[in-house]
Design a protein around this motif. Structure first.
Motif, short mmCIF file in Angstrom:
data_model
loop_
_atom_site.label_atom_id
_atom_site.label_comp_id
_atom_site.label_asym_id
_atom_site.label_seq_id
_atom_site.Cartn_x
_atom_site.Cartn_y
_atom_site.Cartn_z
N LEU A 149 -5.68 -34.26 3.33
CA LEU A 149 -6.06 -35.42 2.54
C LEU A 149 -5.12 -35.63 1.36
N PHE A 150 -4.76 -34.54 0.70
CA PHE A 150 -3.88 -34.65 -0.47
C PHE A 150 -2.48 -35.08 -0.06
N ALA A 151 -1.98 -34.52 1.04
CA ALA A 151 -0.63 -34.88 1.51
C ALA A 151 -0.57 -36.36 1.87
N ARG A 152 -1.60 -36.87 2.51
CA ARG A 152 -1.63 -38.30 2.86
C ARG A 152 -1.70 -39.17 1.61
N ARG A 153 -2.48 -38.75 0.65
CA ARG A 153 -2.64 -39.55 -0.57
C ARG A 153 -1.34 -39.60 -1.38
N ARG A 154 -0.59 -38.49 -1.42
CA ARG A 154 0.63 -38.42 -2.21
C ARG A 154 1.90 -38.66 -1.38
N ALA A 155 1.74 -38.91 -0.09
CA ALA A 155 2.91 -39.09 0.80
C ALA A 155 3.81 -37.86 0.75
N ILE A 156 3.19 -36.68 0.81
CA ILE A 156 3.90 -35.41 0.82
C ILE A 156 3.93 -34.88 2.25
N PRO A 157 5.04 -34.31 2.71
CA PRO A 157 5.07 -33.72 4.06
C PRO A 157 4.04 -32.58 4.15
N PHE A 158 3.10 -32.73 5.08
CA PHE A 158 2.02 -31.75 5.19
C PHE A 158 2.55 -30.35 5.48
N LEU A 159 3.50 -30.23 6.39
CA LEU A 159 4.00 -28.90 6.75
C LEU A 159 4.68 -28.21 5.57
N SER A 160 5.37 -28.97 4.75
CA SER A 160 5.98 -28.36 3.56
C SER A 160 4.93 -27.92 2.57
N LEU A 161 3.86 -28.69 2.43
CA LEU A 161 2.78 -28.32 1.52
C LEU A 161 2.12 -27.03 1.96
N ILE A 162 1.83 -26.92 3.24
CA ILE A 162 1.16 -25.70 3.72
C ILE A 162 2.11 -24.50 3.70
N ASP A 163 3.43 -24.76 3.83
CA ASP A 163 4.42 -23.69 3.68
C ASP A 163 4.40 -23.10 2.28
N VAL A 164 4.16 -23.95 1.29
CA VAL A 164 4.13 -23.50 -0.10
C VAL A 164 2.82 -22.80 -0.42
N ILE A 165 1.72 -23.32 0.10
CA ILE A 165 0.41 -22.76 -0.22
C ILE A 165 0.18 -21.42 0.49
N ALA A 166 0.67 -21.29 1.73
CA ALA A 166 0.39 -20.09 2.53
C ALA A 166 0.77 -18.79 1.82
N PRO A 167 2.01 -18.62 1.35
CA PRO A 167 2.33 -17.35 0.68
C PRO A 167 1.65 -17.20 -0.68
N SER A 168 1.17 -18.31 -1.24
CA SER A 168 0.56 -18.27 -2.57
C SER A 168 -0.86 -17.71 -2.55
N VAL A 169 -1.49 -17.65 -1.38
CA VAL A 169 -2.88 -17.21 -1.31
C VAL A 169 -3.02 -15.72 -1.04
N THR A 170 -1.91 -15.04 -0.73
CA THR A 170 -2.02 -13.65 -0.30
C THR A 170 -2.54 -12.73 -1.40
N VAL A 171 -2.13 -12.98 -2.64
CA VAL A 171 -2.64 -12.14 -3.74
C VAL A 171 -4.14 -12.33 -3.90
N GLY A 172 -4.61 -13.56 -3.74
CA GLY A 172 -6.04 -13.81 -3.80
C GLY A 172 -6.79 -13.08 -2.70
N LEU A 173 -6.19 -13.03 -1.50
CA LEU A 173 -6.81 -12.29 -0.40
C LEU A 173 -6.93 -10.80 -0.75
N CYS A 174 -5.88 -10.26 -1.34
CA CYS A 174 -5.90 -8.85 -1.73
C CYS A 174 -6.99 -8.60 -2.77
N LEU A 175 -7.05 -9.44 -3.79
CA LEU A 175 -8.04 -9.26 -4.85
C LEU A 175 -9.46 -9.42 -4.33
N GLY A 176 -9.65 -10.34 -3.39
CA GLY A 176 -10.97 -10.54 -2.81
C GLY A 176 -11.46 -9.31 -2.08
#
Length: 274
Positions: free
Chosen positions: A120-147
């Motif tokens: 939804l956010f990528a469509r609203r901002r005209a951002i390439p979805f695959l690039s957005l998920i590429d950026v978010i994917a490695p960013s969540v790993t620390v949260g997974l560890c802490l959880g």
């Protein structure tokens, strides 16, 4: 009883002031989201990772997306737990669905909720979805560890009975020494996956190939979770499925297959461009 390590009795409540309490579990989510926000902004702010064309995402976009991601994680994670793990109990007492401070979150639900938020956010901002998920994917790993570390502190989601020298007796279990499977998951889903994705983004510069990092994340998490499930006691209300499979395994297998499918797509797309 087999010799076992003493479970470190850490109070699940970090700070308590009157009726207000901050739990390690909640703190893990907060720190994980804040770190993911910071790390994602660092990724889009390093031009060498993206090539001559630069990052198709601006840091300010991620400032706005963090709220979308937070809603996706919490709503998706809770609904995933309700639907996948304990539907009958929540149908009997629907208001308990909103009592998230008692725990009960599903990674796979949170993952799907975040994917919906990204679409939804990528469509609203005209951002390439695959690039957005590429950026978010490695960013969540620390949260997974802490959880997973918070799960360990809470003495929940313990492992199967074990005679290994590092087995522990969890206070809320049945007195048997068990695998500290929460720590296995923290290491595999958090530390190992972060290192792998870091190498892809900073050494191999795979952010130049939209979808590659996301595909490896899906495959890596799915495999890490499946391996961990061999040591983790399944939820008592679900138990084992045919062949010794668990709910965690069944939910992770589609992630692996989707990751493989995305990786094949990326390779074919790039081969055509070449």
């Amino acid at each position: 009883m087999l010799t076992a390590l003493t479970f470190p009795a850490i109070d699940p409540v970090l700070i308590e002031i009157g009726p207000f309490a901050i739990r390690w579990y909640a703190l893990a989510y907060i720190v994980g989201i804040l770190f993911g926000w910071w790390y994602a902004k660092r990724l889009v702010s390093e031009p060498r990772l993206w090539g001559a064309s630069g990052a198709p995402i601006r840091p300010v976009d991620l400032d706005d997306f963090v709220m979308w991601a937070t809603v996706g994680i919490i709503v998706g994670g809770r609904l995933g737990y309700v639907l996948f793990y304990n539907l009958d109990a929540f149908l009997a007492a629907p208001l308990t669905i909103f009592e998230v401070w008692h725990g009960g979150m599903s990674f796979h639900g949170g993952f799907l909720g975040t994917v919906v938020a990204m679409v939804l956010f990528a469509r609203r901002r005209a951002i390439p979805f695959l690039s957005l998920i590429d950026v978010i994917a490695p960013s969540v790993t620390v949260g997974l560890c802490l959880g997973r570390l918070a799960n360990f502190i809470n003495g929940e989601l313990w492992g199967r009975p074990s005679d290994m020298p590092w087995a522990m007796v969890f206070p809320n279990a049945d007195g048997q020494p068990r695998h500290p499977s929460q720590l296995y998951e923290a290491a595999l889903e958090g530390v190992v996956l972060f290192v792998v994705l870091r190498l892809l983004t900073h050494r191999q510069l795979r952010l130049k190939q939209p979808g590659y990092v996301a595909a490896v994340f899906a495959i890596g998490y799915g495999l890490a979770r499946i391996v961990s499930e061999f040591f983790r006691e399944p939820d008592i209300q679900i138990g084992y499925f045919s062949g010794g499979l668990t709910m965690g395994m069944l939910l992770s297998l589609p992630m692996v297959l989707a990751g493989i499918g995305l990786l094949v797509y990326v390779r074919r797309r790039d081969a055509k461009r070449a």
